[in-house]
Design a protein around this motif. Structure first.
Motif, PDB file in Angstrom:
ATOM      1  N   SER A 172       0.866  -1.176   0.000  1.00  0.00           N
ATOM      2  CA  SER A 172       0.000   0.000   0.000  1.00  0.00           C
ATOM      3  C   SER A 172       0.905   1.230   0.000  1.00  0.00           C
ATOM      4  O   SER A 172       1.700   1.420   0.933  1.00  0.00           O
ATOM      5  N   VAL A 173       0.823   2.012  -1.046  1.00  0.00           N
ATOM      6  CA  VAL A 173       1.750   3.119  -1.272  1.00  0.00           C
ATOM      7  C   VAL A 173       1.088   4.441  -0.898  1.00  0.00           C
ATOM      8  O   VAL A 173       0.038   4.799  -1.449  1.00  0.00           O
ATOM      9  N   GLY A 174       1.687   5.154   0.036  1.00  0.00           N
ATOM     10  CA  GLY A 174       1.199   6.485   0.390  1.00  0.00           C
ATOM     11  C   GLY A 174       1.614   7.494  -0.662  1.00  0.00           C
ATOM     12  O   GLY A 174       2.792   7.597  -1.010  1.00  0.00           O
ATOM     13  N   LEU A 175       0.661   8.235  -1.193  1.00  0.00           N
ATOM     14  CA  LEU A 175       0.958   9.263  -2.193  1.00  0.00           C
ATOM     15  C   LEU A 175       0.307  10.585  -1.810  1.00  0.00           C
ATOM     16  O   LEU A 175       0.970  11.609  -1.716  1.00  0.00           O
ATOM     17  N   GLN A 176      -1.010  10.567  -1.598  1.00  0.00           N
ATOM     18  CA  GLN A 176      -1.831  11.705  -1.143  1.00  0.00           C
ATOM     19  C   GLN A 176      -2.067  12.731  -2.244  1.00  0.00           C
ATOM     20  O   GLN A 176      -3.184  13.003  -2.606  1.00  0.00           O
ATOM     21  N   ASP A 177      -0.997  13.333  -2.811  1.00  0.00           N
ATOM     22  CA  ASP A 177      -1.163  14.324  -3.872  1.00  0.00           C
ATOM     23  C   ASP A 177       0.188  14.542  -4.545  1.00  0.00           C
ATOM     24  O   ASP A 177       1.225  14.462  -3.886  1.00  0.00           O
ATOM     25  N   LEU A 178       0.165  14.826  -5.845  1.00  0.00           N
ATOM     26  CA  LEU A 178       1.414  15.024  -6.583  1.00  0.00           C
ATOM     27  C   LEU A 178       1.758  16.482  -6.828  1.00  0.00           C
ATOM     28  O   LEU A 178       2.860  16.799  -7.275  1.00  0.00           O
ATOM     29  N   ASP A 179       0.839  17.389  -6.538  1.00  0.00           N
ATOM     30  CA  ASP A 179       1.090  18.799  -6.825  1.00  0.00           C
ATOM     31  C   ASP A 179       2.138  19.353  -5.855  1.00  0.00           C
ATOM     32  O   ASP A 179       1.981  19.230  -4.636  1.00  0.00           O
ATOM     33  N   PRO A 180       3.207  19.980  -6.355  1.00  0.00           N
ATOM     34  CA  PRO A 180       4.281  20.473  -5.475  1.00  0.00           C
ATOM     35  C   PRO A 180       3.799  21.472  -4.428  1.00  0.00           C
ATOM     36  O   PRO A 180       4.278  21.453  -3.279  1.00  0.00           O
ATOM     37  N   ALA A 181       2.844  22.338  -4.780  1.00  0.00           N
ATOM     38  CA  ALA A 181       2.352  23.322  -3.813  1.00  0.00           C
ATOM     39  C   ALA A 181       1.611  22.640  -2.669  1.00  0.00           C
ATOM     40  O   ALA A 181       1.753  23.018  -1.497  1.00  0.00           O
ATOM     41  N   VAL A 182       0.826  21.631  -2.997  1.00  0.00           N
ATOM     42  CA  VAL A 182       0.111  20.866  -1.975  1.00  0.00           C
ATOM     43  C   VAL A 182       1.117  20.112  -1.102  1.00  0.00           C
ATOM     44  O   VAL A 182       1.017  20.108   0.132  1.00  0.00           O
ATOM     45  N   GLN A 183       2.109  19.505  -1.730  1.00  0.00           N
ATOM     46  CA  GLN A 183       3.116  18.752  -0.978  1.00  0.00           C
ATOM     47  C   GLN A 183       3.871  19.655  -0.004  1.00  0.00           C
ATOM     48  O   GLN A 183       4.145  19.265   1.138  1.00  0.00           O
ATOM     49  N   ARG A 184       4.207  20.848  -0.440  1.00  0.00           N
ATOM     50  CA  ARG A 184       4.899  21.787   0.474  1.00  0.00           C
ATOM     51  C   ARG A 184       3.992  22.176   1.630  1.00  0.00           C
ATOM     52  O   ARG A 184       4.440  22.301   2.781  1.00  0.00           O
ATOM     53  N   ALA A 185       2.708  22.343   1.364  1.00  0.00           N
ATOM     54  CA  ALA A 185       1.769  22.785   2.405  1.00  0.00           C
ATOM     55  C   ALA A 185       1.559  21.721   3.476  1.00  0.00           C
ATOM     56  O   ALA A 185       1.177  22.046   4.606  1.00  0.00           O
ATOM     57  N   VAL A 186       1.796  20.450   3.133  1.00  0.00           N
ATOM     58  CA  VAL A 186       1.612  19.374   4.114  1.00  0.00           C
ATOM     59  C   VAL A 186       2.947  18.729   4.510  1.00  0.00           C
ATOM     60  O   VAL A 186       2.975  17.738   5.230  1.00  0.00           O
ATOM     61  N   ARG A 208       1.451  -9.266  -5.569  1.00  0.00           N
ATOM     62  CA  ARG A 208       0.136  -9.590  -6.148  1.00  0.00           C
ATOM     63  C   ARG A 208      -0.766  -8.379  -6.296  1.00  0.00           C
ATOM     64  O   ARG A 208      -1.649  -8.357  -7.149  1.00  0.00           O
ATOM     65  N   SER A 209      -0.615  -7.400  -5.420  1.00  0.00           N
ATOM     66  CA  SER A 209      -1.569  -6.294  -5.405  1.00  0.00           C
ATOM     67  C   SER A 209      -0.889  -5.008  -4.968  1.00  0.00           C
ATOM     68  O   SER A 209      -0.037  -5.013  -4.066  1.00  0.00           O
ATOM     69  N   ILE A 210      -1.258  -3.912  -5.624  1.00  0.00           N
ATOM     70  CA  ILE A 210      -0.719  -2.583  -5.293  1.00  0.00           C
ATOM     71  C   ILE A 210      -1.883  -1.650  -5.021  1.00  0.00           C
ATOM     72  O   ILE A 210      -2.806  -1.518  -5.832  1.00  0.00           O
ATOM     73  N   ASN A 211      -1.857  -1.017  -3.846  1.00  0.00           N
ATOM     74  CA  ASN A 211      -2.857  -0.009  -3.473  1.00  0.00           C
ATOM     75  C   ASN A 211      -2.167   1.352  -3.386  1.00  0.00           C
ATOM     76  O   ASN A 211      -1.022   1.449  -2.937  1.00  0.00           O
ATOM     77  N   ILE A 212      -2.848   2.388  -3.804  1.00  0.00           N
ATOM     78  CA  ILE A 212      -2.340   3.756  -3.655  1.00  0.00           C
ATOM     79  C   ILE A 212      -3.345   4.560  -2.840  1.00  0.00           C
ATOM     80  O   ILE A 212      -4.555   4.503  -3.096  1.00  0.00           O
ATOM     81  N   ASP A 213      -2.838   5.312  -1.852  1.00  0.00           N
ATOM     82  CA  ASP A 213      -3.667   6.182  -1.022  1.00  0.00           C
ATOM     83  C   ASP A 213      -3.613   7.618  -1.545  1.00  0.00           C
ATOM     84  O   ASP A 213      -2.517   8.153  -1.798  1.00  0.00           O
ATOM     85  N   ARG A 240      -5.853  -1.257  -6.530  1.00  0.00           N
ATOM     86  CA  ARG A 240      -6.829  -0.635  -5.636  1.00  0.00           C
ATOM     87  C   ARG A 240      -6.434   0.816  -5.392  1.00  0.00           C
ATOM     88  O   ARG A 240      -5.265   1.179  -5.464  1.00  0.00           O
ATOM     89  N   LEU A 241      -7.436   1.610  -5.051  1.00  0.00           N
ATOM     90  CA  LEU A 241      -7.214   3.003  -4.669  1.00  0.00           C
ATOM     91  C   LEU A 241      -8.045   3.325  -3.434  1.00  0.00           C
ATOM     92  O   LEU A 241      -9.204   2.915  -3.329  1.00  0.00           O
ATOM     93  N   SER A 242      -7.436   4.041  -2.500  1.00  0.00           N
ATOM     94  CA  SER A 242      -8.164   4.584  -1.359  1.00  0.00           C
ATOM     95  C   SER A 242      -8.136   6.098  -1.498  1.00  0.00           C
ATOM     96  O   SER A 242      -7.051   6.682  -1.573  1.00  0.00           O
ATOM     97  N   MET A 291     -17.077   3.353   0.797  1.00  0.00           N
ATOM     98  CA  MET A 291     -16.261   3.992   1.822  1.00  0.00           C
ATOM     99  C   MET A 291     -14.864   4.355   1.306  1.00  0.00           C
ATOM    100  O   MET A 291     -13.852   3.896   1.835  1.00  0.00           O
ATOM    101  N   ASP A 292     -14.787   5.152   0.246  1.00  0.00           N
ATOM    102  CA  ASP A 292     -13.527   5.707  -0.271  1.00  0.00           C
ATOM    103  C   ASP A 292     -12.681   4.712  -1.056  1.00  0.00           C
ATOM    104  O   ASP A 292     -11.569   5.052  -1.457  1.00  0.00           O
ATOM    105  N   HIS A 293     -13.136   3.488  -1.271  1.00  0.00           N
ATOM    106  CA  HIS A 293     -12.307   2.467  -1.884  1.00  0.00           C
ATOM    107  C   HIS A 293     -12.773   2.107  -3.301  1.00  0.00           C
ATOM    108  O   HIS A 293     -13.976   1.943  -3.545  1.00  0.00           O
ATOM    109  N   PHE A 294     -11.799   1.988  -4.185  1.00  0.00           N
ATOM    110  CA  PHE A 294     -12.039   1.605  -5.569  1.00  0.00           C
ATOM    111  C   PHE A 294     -11.105   0.440  -5.900  1.00  0.00           C
ATOM    112  O   PHE A 294      -9.999   0.349  -5.371  1.00  0.00           O
TER     113      PHE A 294
END
Length: 460
Positions: A172-186, A208-213, A240-242, A291-294
């Motif tokens: 399960s890979v934490g990503l959250q957002d790719l935008d540099p401005a958003v990344q700096r803000a968090v 077998r399976s890769i999830n991205i948050d 999968r995506l959360s 509940m947020d899952h695809f």
């Protein structure tokens, strides 16, 4: 499946309430100090007698850097040596728990979460997995669901190779957002290239399976820049995506106080982000699980939902709800039979208790008959969007309409609003109600009126 969700902005605004995520019922908000390690040992005895299969959650609380949005139990430190004393106590806990289980109880599911599990060195990860295999019946044929949370900034090809060697087959890979401005803000700077490298390694190594948050509602996010993130993520083709709604609760979570609330998107922007994300993902072939899952149609969660075997527990949506769940580590939660219990959330208290040879159970509850009936109703709705009353009546020896008489007026209003179909025999969540299934489940929550809703995130 494009019609699985029908977007209705008016209904969403009306039913977008704050409430539990129902990884359990009753929720952790109901846990009390009346439960102790004695109750856990008693429940483990019953689990051992029944030879129940097991699901393990292992909490590694350490992170090298703080992400301002984070609400997890964590320890921020650059000192990798901090993990040594913790691992000693964690291994002690594994040994204590293992003494009360039967070697025939197979561990079907394992999840290492955090924190950042790969904060641990390669030797420490080897040692931890060896200790788990020594005291618990981990499967060696790669047939179990063994997953680990990955921060791409804390993992490389050699790390991924080690994890595969140790028996992990899901990430399960934490990503959250790719935008540099958003990344700096968090305070989470993470490039697409770093993320892609970890995912490519996982595929090459036959995970077998890769999830991205992902998280929507973060500071500096807009519908347009979040849509670009979602597009890039679709190109990575996770199984999968959360997609979580950011809950800004700075009074509860100190790191969130570093976020400028003026930078947060307004409710209309958040709705636009979610609507756009649903459209992008469903067009790309992902199914809305709930509940947020695809998930892609050939993913185990999607198949389990089609076959009406999907369940939900403290690890989220799962195909292993029949297992007894054992939580190991600081703040970890166990669900063994009708017992819920949680380890101390204070790192020093957790370590000191185990140093004295005692389990660190600090709170929990034992489900009563009413809890079990309501849990079954909520689980069925949140996993399958349909509830046959006869099944609940037979299982719990109740008359559904009489037993839930106080809920019926609210259900009728929801039926009139088009969220659900309500008949004498069943309740079905309609496409307009699927995004709001938490609000529907709240109708059956006997504890909700007693609780401070501000401790929960909003549905959307």
């Amino acid at each position: 499946m494009l019609d699985a969700i029908r977007w209705d902005s008016d209904l969403i605004r009306r039913y977008d309430l704050a409430g539990p995520r129902y990884t359990s019922y009753p929720t952790a908000a109901q846990f009390g100090s009346q439960v102790s390690s004695f109750d856990l040992l008693h429940a483990l005895r019953d689990s051992r007698k029944a030879l129940k299969p097991l699901s393990l959650y292992v909490h590694v609380p350490f992170c090298a850097n703080i992400c301002y949005y984070c609400a997890c139990n964590k320890v921020i430190t650059k000192d990798r040596g901090r993990a040594h004393a913790y691992l000693q106590r964690l291994e002690q806990e594994i040994q204590l728990i293992g003494c009360h289980l039967d070697p025939a109880q197979r561990v079907e599911q394992l999840h290492l979460g955090g924190g950042t599990p790969t904060f641990l060195s390669h030797d420490e990860l080897r040692q931890l997995m060896a200790k788990l295999r020594q005291h618990l019946n981990l499967m060696d044929d790669d047939s179990g669901d063994y997953s680990i949370e990955i921060d791409p900034r804390e993992a490389d090809w050699s790390t991924m190779g080690l994890l595969r060697e140790l028996g992990f087959n899901r990430v399960s890979v934490g990503l959250q957002d790719l935008d540099p401005a958003v990344q700096r803000a968090v305070n989470r700077l993470q490039s697409l290239e770093e993320t892609r490298a970890v995912i490519e390694a996982a595929r090459t190594l036959q995970f077998r399976s890769i999830n991205i948050d992902l998280i929507y509602g973060l500071p500096k996010q807009t519908p347009d820049n979040f849509a670009r993130t979602v597009e890039e993520v679709i190109n990575l083709q996770p199984d999968r995506l959360s997609v979580f709604n950011y809950a800004h609760l700075p009074e509860r979570f100190m790191p969130q106080r570093r976020i400028n609330s003026l930078d947060l998107p307004n409710p209309e922007q958040k709705l636009a982000m979610l609507q756009g994300t649903v459209e992008q993902l469903t067009t790309a072939g992902y199914r809305y699980i709930g509940m947020d899952h695809f998930a892609l149609p050939d993913d185990e969660l999607a198949i389990a939902q089609e076959e009406a075997t999907l369940q939900r527990n403290f690890q989220g949506y799962t195909t292993h709800g029949h297992c007894d769940l054992i939580g190991l580590g600081v703040s970890a939660i166990s669900q063994v039979g009708d017992l819920y219990c949680q380890n101390s959330s204070d790192l020093n208290h957790y370590q000191n208790t185990l140093a004295d040879g005692q389990l660190a159970t600090s709170r929990g509850l034992v489900c009563n008959a009413d809890d079990r009936a309501r849990r079954a109703v909520i689980q069925q709705l949140i996993c399958h969007f349909i509830l046959a009353f006869a099944e609940i009546e037979q299982r719990f020896n109740i008359d559904f309409r009489d037993y839930f008489a106080s809920s019926w007026p609210q259900l009728q209003v929801m039926a009139d609003d088009g969220l659900i179909e309500l008949t004498d025999t069943h309740l079905q969540v309609l496409p307009a109600g699927r995004l709001l299934v938490r609000s529907i489940c709240m109708v059956f929550d006997a504890y909700l009126e007693q609780q401070n809703r501000q401790r929960f995130s909003r549905v959307i």
